[in-house]
Design a protein around this motif. Structure first.
Motif, PDB file in Angstrom:
ATOM      1  N   MET A   1      55.659  99.036 175.299  1.00  0.00           N
ATOM      2  CA  MET A   1      56.766  99.955 175.043  1.00  0.00           C
ATOM      3  C   MET A   1      57.500  99.502 173.789  1.00  0.00           C
ATOM      4  SD  MET A   1      59.507  98.814 178.022  1.00  0.00           S
ATOM      5  CE  MET A   1      58.318  98.928 179.352  1.00  0.00           C
ATOM      6  N   ASP A   2      58.305 100.391 173.212  1.00  0.00           N
ATOM      7  CA  ASP A   2      59.082 100.035 172.035  1.00  0.00           C
ATOM      8  C   ASP A   2      60.016  98.877 172.368  1.00  0.00           C
ATOM      9  OD1 ASP A   2      57.826 102.073 170.779  1.00  0.00           O
ATOM     10  OD2 ASP A   2      59.560 103.409 170.682  1.00  0.00           O
ATOM     11  N   LEU A   3      60.243  97.981 171.379  1.00  0.00           N
ATOM     12  CA  LEU A   3      61.004  96.765 171.641  1.00  0.00           C
ATOM     13  C   LEU A   3      62.448  97.066 172.043  1.00  0.00           C
ATOM     14  CD1 LEU A   3      59.689  94.402 168.827  1.00  0.00           C
ATOM     15  CD2 LEU A   3      59.099  94.395 171.263  1.00  0.00           C
ATOM     16  N   ALA A   4      63.072  98.022 171.363  1.00  0.00           N
ATOM     17  CA  ALA A   4      64.456  98.362 171.707  1.00  0.00           C
ATOM     18  C   ALA A   4      64.546  98.912 173.125  1.00  0.00           C
ATOM     19  CB  ALA A   4      65.006  99.380 170.707  1.00  0.00           C
ATOM     20  N   TYR A   5      63.558  99.706 173.497  1.00  0.00           N
ATOM     21  CA  TYR A   5      63.545 100.271 174.842  1.00  0.00           C
ATOM     22  C   TYR A   5      63.283  99.172 175.869  1.00  0.00           C
ATOM     23  CZ  TYR A   5      62.662 103.596 178.581  1.00  0.00           C
ATOM     24  OH  TYR A   5      62.733 104.304 179.749  1.00  0.00           O
ATOM     25  N   GLU A   6      62.423  98.216 175.524  1.00  0.00           N
ATOM     26  CA  GLU A   6      62.132  97.118 176.445  1.00  0.00           C
ATOM     27  C   GLU A   6      63.393  96.310 176.740  1.00  0.00           C
ATOM     28  OE1 GLU A   6      59.210  93.222 176.951  1.00  0.00           O
ATOM     29  OE2 GLU A   6      59.067  94.458 175.154  1.00  0.00           O
ATOM     30  N   THR A   7      64.230  96.105 175.739  1.00  0.00           N
ATOM     31  CA  THR A   7      65.479  95.383 175.950  1.00  0.00           C
ATOM     32  C   THR A   7      66.352  96.100 176.967  1.00  0.00           C
ATOM     33  OG1 THR A   7      65.428  94.497 173.698  1.00  0.00           O
ATOM     34  CG2 THR A   7      67.558  94.517 174.825  1.00  0.00           C
ATOM     35  N   LYS A   8      66.464  97.421 176.828  1.00  0.00           N
ATOM     36  CA  LYS A   8      67.247  98.206 177.784  1.00  0.00           C
ATOM     37  C   LYS A   8      66.619  98.130 179.179  1.00  0.00           C
ATOM     38  CE  LYS A   8      68.818 102.344 176.675  1.00  0.00           C
ATOM     39  NZ  LYS A   8      68.868 103.813 176.430  1.00  0.00           N
ATOM     40  N   TYR A   9      65.293  98.170 179.226  1.00  0.00           N
ATOM     41  CA  TYR A   9      64.542  98.100 180.484  1.00  0.00           C
ATOM     42  C   TYR A   9      64.940  96.833 181.253  1.00  0.00           C
ATOM     43  CZ  TYR A   9      60.311  98.191 183.454  1.00  0.00           C
ATOM     44  OH  TYR A   9      59.428  98.215 184.510  1.00  0.00           O
ATOM     45  N   HIS A  10      64.920  95.703 180.569  1.00  0.00           N
ATOM     46  CA  HIS A  10      65.224  94.437 181.238  1.00  0.00           C
ATOM     47  C   HIS A  10      66.684  94.345 181.646  1.00  0.00           C
ATOM     48  CE1 HIS A  10      61.226  93.130 180.616  1.00  0.00           C
ATOM     49  NE2 HIS A  10      61.330  92.909 179.322  1.00  0.00           N
ATOM     50  N   GLU A  11      67.558  94.992 180.888  1.00  0.00           N
ATOM     51  CA  GLU A  11      68.974  94.990 181.236  1.00  0.00           C
ATOM     52  C   GLU A  11      69.232  95.775 182.524  1.00  0.00           C
ATOM     53  OE1 GLU A  11      70.836  96.664 177.837  1.00  0.00           O
ATOM     54  OE2 GLU A  11      70.800  94.801 176.660  1.00  0.00           O
ATOM     55  N   LEU A  12      68.420  96.806 182.763  1.00  0.00           N
ATOM     56  CA  LEU A  12      68.686  97.725 183.871  1.00  0.00           C
ATOM     57  C   LEU A  12      67.818  97.495 185.106  1.00  0.00           C
ATOM     58  CD1 LEU A  12      69.081 101.098 181.917  1.00  0.00           C
ATOM     59  CD2 LEU A  12      70.892  99.648 182.849  1.00  0.00           C
ATOM     60  N   GLU A  13      66.736  96.728 184.990  1.00  0.00           N
ATOM     61  CA  GLU A  13      65.732  96.727 186.057  1.00  0.00           C
ATOM     62  C   GLU A  13      66.228  96.162 187.385  1.00  0.00           C
ATOM     63  OE1 GLU A  13      62.277  94.362 185.257  1.00  0.00           O
ATOM     64  OE2 GLU A  13      63.431  92.731 184.380  1.00  0.00           O
ATOM     65  N   GLU A  14      67.281  95.375 187.389  1.00  0.00           N
ATOM     66  CA  GLU A  14      67.757  94.833 188.660  1.00  0.00           C
ATOM     67  C   GLU A  14      68.652  95.801 189.423  1.00  0.00           C
ATOM     68  OE1 GLU A  14      67.945  90.315 189.164  1.00  0.00           O
ATOM     69  OE2 GLU A  14      69.083  90.702 187.330  1.00  0.00           O
TER      70      GLU A  14
END
Length: 247
Positions: A1-14
């Motif tokens: 996935m795009d790097l910026a989107y991956e950062t958001k992904y990890h912030e929200l996954e919990e």
């Protein structure tokens, strides 16, 4: 996935309702297998490790997590989750017949050579071992979210069944998930197709929601998850299968 989107992904996954509710149903399906707490479980695409944490907290002791993302593995290690490592899900560095269960939630659609991945997952399963796989459903729902996530495809239930059977697995259960929001999601996707094509880069669906809205959506999906303990659902935003290697 795009790097910026991956950062958001990890912030929200919990805490995000989507990830929490999907993690709940995956955990429930694993529990329904009535495994020994020492059963060897591989999670392909473990991300920052929240499912690994939950399984370990429930007493499962023989867990392995892999991910292709360096930042995901670094985050899992920061959370002190043991036995996670950087690895390509389609080219596993494990010996044959190493695991009782392989779990892959929203992974297969990221891999161009679908059959290569499935053959690898089959290879590392022990005789009679089981694969639990979730994928996004229906090409009708294809959107910018798939583009930013670098998806190659979405699946109908029968397309997933065909892929698993072709790889040599026997499908034991097939259902859709997130049926509750299927019609709203389909309506939004159809409307998006009629709007002018934006010139900016595509964006995904992950958004931070107010706590009350996040909680309401989580409650809605958890109710559906309870239904899934008893019935298969005929439509949904995702589809999943439980498949078994020949004994």
């Amino acid at each position: 996935m795009d790097l910026a989107y991956e950062t958001k992904y990890h912030e929200l996954e919990e805490q995000h309702w989507w990830f929490q509710s999907r993690r709940d149903v995956v955990f429930s399906l694993i529990q329904d297998l009535h495994l020994s707490k020492e059963a060897a479980i591989l999670e392909v695409g473990c991300s920052g490790g929240p499912l690994q944490q939950r399984l370990r907290n429930e007493g499962y002791s023989n867990l392995t997590g892999i991910d292709l993302s360096e930042s995901a593995i670094a985050l899992a290690q920061q959370r002190q989750i043991p036995n996670v490592q950087l690895m390509d899900g389609a080219r596993l560095d494990f010996t044959d017949a190493s695991f009782d269960v392989v779990v892959a939630s929203d992974v297969l659609e990221h891999i161009e050579d679908e059959q290569q991945a499935l053959r690898e997952w089959l290879r590392v399963l022990r005789p009679g071992g089981q694969l639990l796989v979730f994928v996004p459903a229906f090409n009708l729902l294809w959107s910018e979210h798939d583009v930013v996530n670098h998806h190659f495809r979405r699946y109908s239930g029968e397309e997933l069944r065909t892929a698993l059977t072709r790889a040599g697995l026997k499908v034991k259960r097939l259902s859709y998930w997130n049926s509750t929001l299927f019609l709203p999601a389909a309506a939004v996707r159809l409307l998006q197709r009629f709007r002018a094509t934006p010139k900016n880069l595509p964006s995904g669906d992950l958004q931070t929601l107010p706590g009350s809205m996040n909680g309401a959506l989580l409650a809605l999906l958890r109710f559906e998850n309870r239904l899934l303990r008893h019935v298969n659902l005929p439509v949904g935003i995702s589809t999943f299968a439980l498949a078994q290697k020949s004994a």
